[in-house]
Design a protein around this motif. Structure first.
Motif, PDB file in Angstrom:
ATOM      1  N   SER A  78      -1.760  14.769   4.786  1.00 42.45           N
ATOM      2  CA  SER A  78      -3.059  14.340   4.867  1.00 42.45           C
ATOM      3  C   SER A  78      -3.049  14.394   6.860  1.00 42.45           C
ATOM      4  N   SER A  79      -2.158  14.055   6.655  1.00 40.48           N
ATOM      5  CA  SER A  79      -1.376  13.596   8.275  1.00 40.48           C
ATOM      6  C   SER A  79      -1.742  15.630   8.692  1.00 40.48           C
ATOM      7  N   THR A 105       1.521  15.673  -4.643  1.00 41.13           N
ATOM      8  CA  THR A 105       0.697  15.476  -3.767  1.00 41.13           C
ATOM      9  C   THR A 105      -0.093  14.657  -3.745  1.00 41.13           C
ATOM     10  N   ALA A 161       5.493   1.847   7.441  1.00 40.32           N
ATOM     11  CA  ALA A 161       4.026   1.897   8.422  1.00 40.32           C
ATOM     12  C   ALA A 161       3.893   0.444   8.759  1.00 40.32           C
ATOM     13  N   LEU A 196       0.231  11.371   2.253  1.00 44.64           N
ATOM     14  CA  LEU A 196       0.316  10.294   3.680  1.00 44.64           C
ATOM     15  C   LEU A 196       0.389  11.612   5.013  1.00 44.64           C
ATOM     16  N   PRO A 237      -1.726  11.147  -4.989  1.00 53.82           N
ATOM     17  CA  PRO A 237      -0.885   9.370  -5.331  1.00 53.82           C
ATOM     18  C   PRO A 237      -0.364   9.142  -6.153  1.00 53.82           C
ATOM     19  N   THR A 255       7.742   4.005   1.979  1.00 56.16           N
ATOM     20  CA  THR A 255       6.045   3.926   2.901  1.00 56.16           C
ATOM     21  C   THR A 255       6.035   3.052   3.633  1.00 56.16           C
ATOM     22  N   CYS A 256       5.537   2.019   2.657  1.00 52.36           N
ATOM     23  CA  CYS A 256       4.571   1.007   3.080  1.00 52.36           C
ATOM     24  C   CYS A 256       5.311   0.152   4.053  1.00 52.36           C
ATOM     25  N   ILE A 260       2.884   7.426  -1.865  1.00 52.11           N
ATOM     26  CA  ILE A 260       1.661   7.449  -0.943  1.00 52.11           C
ATOM     27  C   ILE A 260       2.690   8.296   0.224  1.00 52.11           C
ATOM     28  N   HIS A 269       6.604   9.878   9.515  1.00 55.91           N
ATOM     29  CA  HIS A 269       7.038  10.759   8.586  1.00 55.91           C
ATOM     30  C   HIS A 269       8.148  10.873   8.050  1.00 55.91           C
TER      31      HIS A 269
END
Ligand SMILES: Nc1ncnc2c1ncn2[C@@H]1O[C@H](COP(=O)(O)OP(=O)(O)OP(=O)(O)O)[C@@H](O)[C@H]1O
Ligand SMILES: [Mg+2]
Lengths: 123, 188
Positions: free
Chosen positions: B77-78, B56, A39, B74, B58, A35-36, B70, B7
């Motif tokens: 939340s989106s 969900t 991003a 994430l 974290p 993920t990071c 995350i 995503h």
């Protein structure tokens, strides 16, 4: 419209090229895509690597991805791995840096020290 | 995350981590219902009920390099920020199906982003996995399957740059045809 007939053309054309290559993998390049990493811009880094390898006609290097290399604040991370397992870890990569890594490290064998994890941690 | 294609890349990464051999993605956008949805279905090792109920959060992760995960929080939340939600169903040993929805016209809805880039990177990195992508707007649909393409290539690797370039344009055209005029950010 893109057609499957075009795909057949590409197939015929590349088949000839492939037959002329010798196929031992010289290096493996791995892009961190957790993920990071994503991003922080790992996807354009990966595309830049693929593009530059093609532009320089490098056929003995594979590019793949992994879910998890580690430290978020150093992403995007790219590892260049030798057949013996030893590797160089590049951090905070961008498409521009990726192009340089292909030119200097992968093609000419000179490690880009200033992009490595060691250089970053020494700051 | 900046857009939905990122995503998507991220949640497909979860499917890959779960050792899926086939990953099906459906993206639909229905103007009448003002709903955009992303569904990802995989045949990976799945999650058991207890884990699923808190996934969900974290602080729930099976990753080892970091104590929090995350990706799913994430995405949740989106979705919720754009009037939608995230649903996940999973069974140990069978696989996982995830559905994330958004209100198309919601001001906080993330743009679609570059769907073809996401799939081209995935296919380039993992040609051994079967990726399927379906795009649907309620009237028309577009279907892509990486193993169908592999069959047509008959021995030429799908990871050849020319093939990847073709795939990128092929998927771009699909996105345009199906979502042009339906999603603001996609030119028709
Ligand atoms: N498709 C899936 N199949 C099986 N398990 C899954 C799947 N998706 C998520 N999980 C489980 O849920 C956990 C949380 O996922 P999430 O994406 O939020 O974080 P992560 O993948 O652990 O880390 P990050 O996404 O931040 O790199 C994962 O560690 C994994 O155990
Ligand atoms: Mg994840």
């Amino acid at each position: 419209m893109k057609s499957i007939a075009e795909l057949e053309e590409i197939r015929k054309k590349t088949l000839e090229q492939i037959n002329m290559r010798k196929n031992n993998e010289r290096l493996r390049v791995v892009v961190g895509m957790a993920t990071c990493g994503i991003a922080a811009g790992a996807r354009p880094v990966m595309n830049a690597l693929l593009e530059e390898l093609k532009r320089r006609n490098v056929n003995d290097v594979s590019v793949t991805m992994t879910g998890c290399i580690g430290v978020c604040k150093l992403e995007p991370i790219v590892e260049v791995i030798n057949p013996d397992g030893s590797k160089v870890t590049y951090v905070k990569m961008t498409p521009e840096k990726a192009v340089r890594v292909v030119a200097e490290h992968i093609v000419n064998g000179r490690i880009c020290r200033d992009y490595t994890i060691g250089a970053e941690e020494g700051k | 995350m900046r857009d939905l294609s990122l995503h998507l890349l991220d949640i497909i990464q979860n499917s890959i981590a779960a050792k899926a051999g086939k990953i099906i993605t459906i993206i639909y956008a229905n103007k009448l219902d003002d709903e955009l949805g992303i569904i990802v279905e995989d045949n990976g090792h799945g999650m058991d009920k207890e884990f699923l109920d808190k996934v969900t959060d974290p602080f729930v992760t099976t990753r080892k390099t970091r104590k929090i995960g995350i990706g799913l929080p994430l995405l949740k939340s989106s979705s919720e920020m754009a009037g939608g939600k995230l649903d996940i169903d999973s069974a140990r040993g069978k696989g996982t199906i995830l559905k994330s929805t958004f209100k198309i016209g919601h001001i906080d809805r993330l743009p679609l982003g570059d769907i073809s880039d996401t799939f081209v990177s995935l296919i380039a990195a993992r040609p051994d996995i079967e990726f399927e992508l379906k795009l649907d707007n309620g009237e028309k649909s577009f279907l892509f399957n990486s193993f169908e393409i592999k069959k047509k290539l008959d021995g030429v690797p799908i990871t050849e740059y020319e093939v990847l370039s073709w795939l990128k344009e092929f998927i771009d055209e699909g996105v345009k045809t199906i979502f042009g005029g339906v999603l603001n950010e996609v030119d028709s």
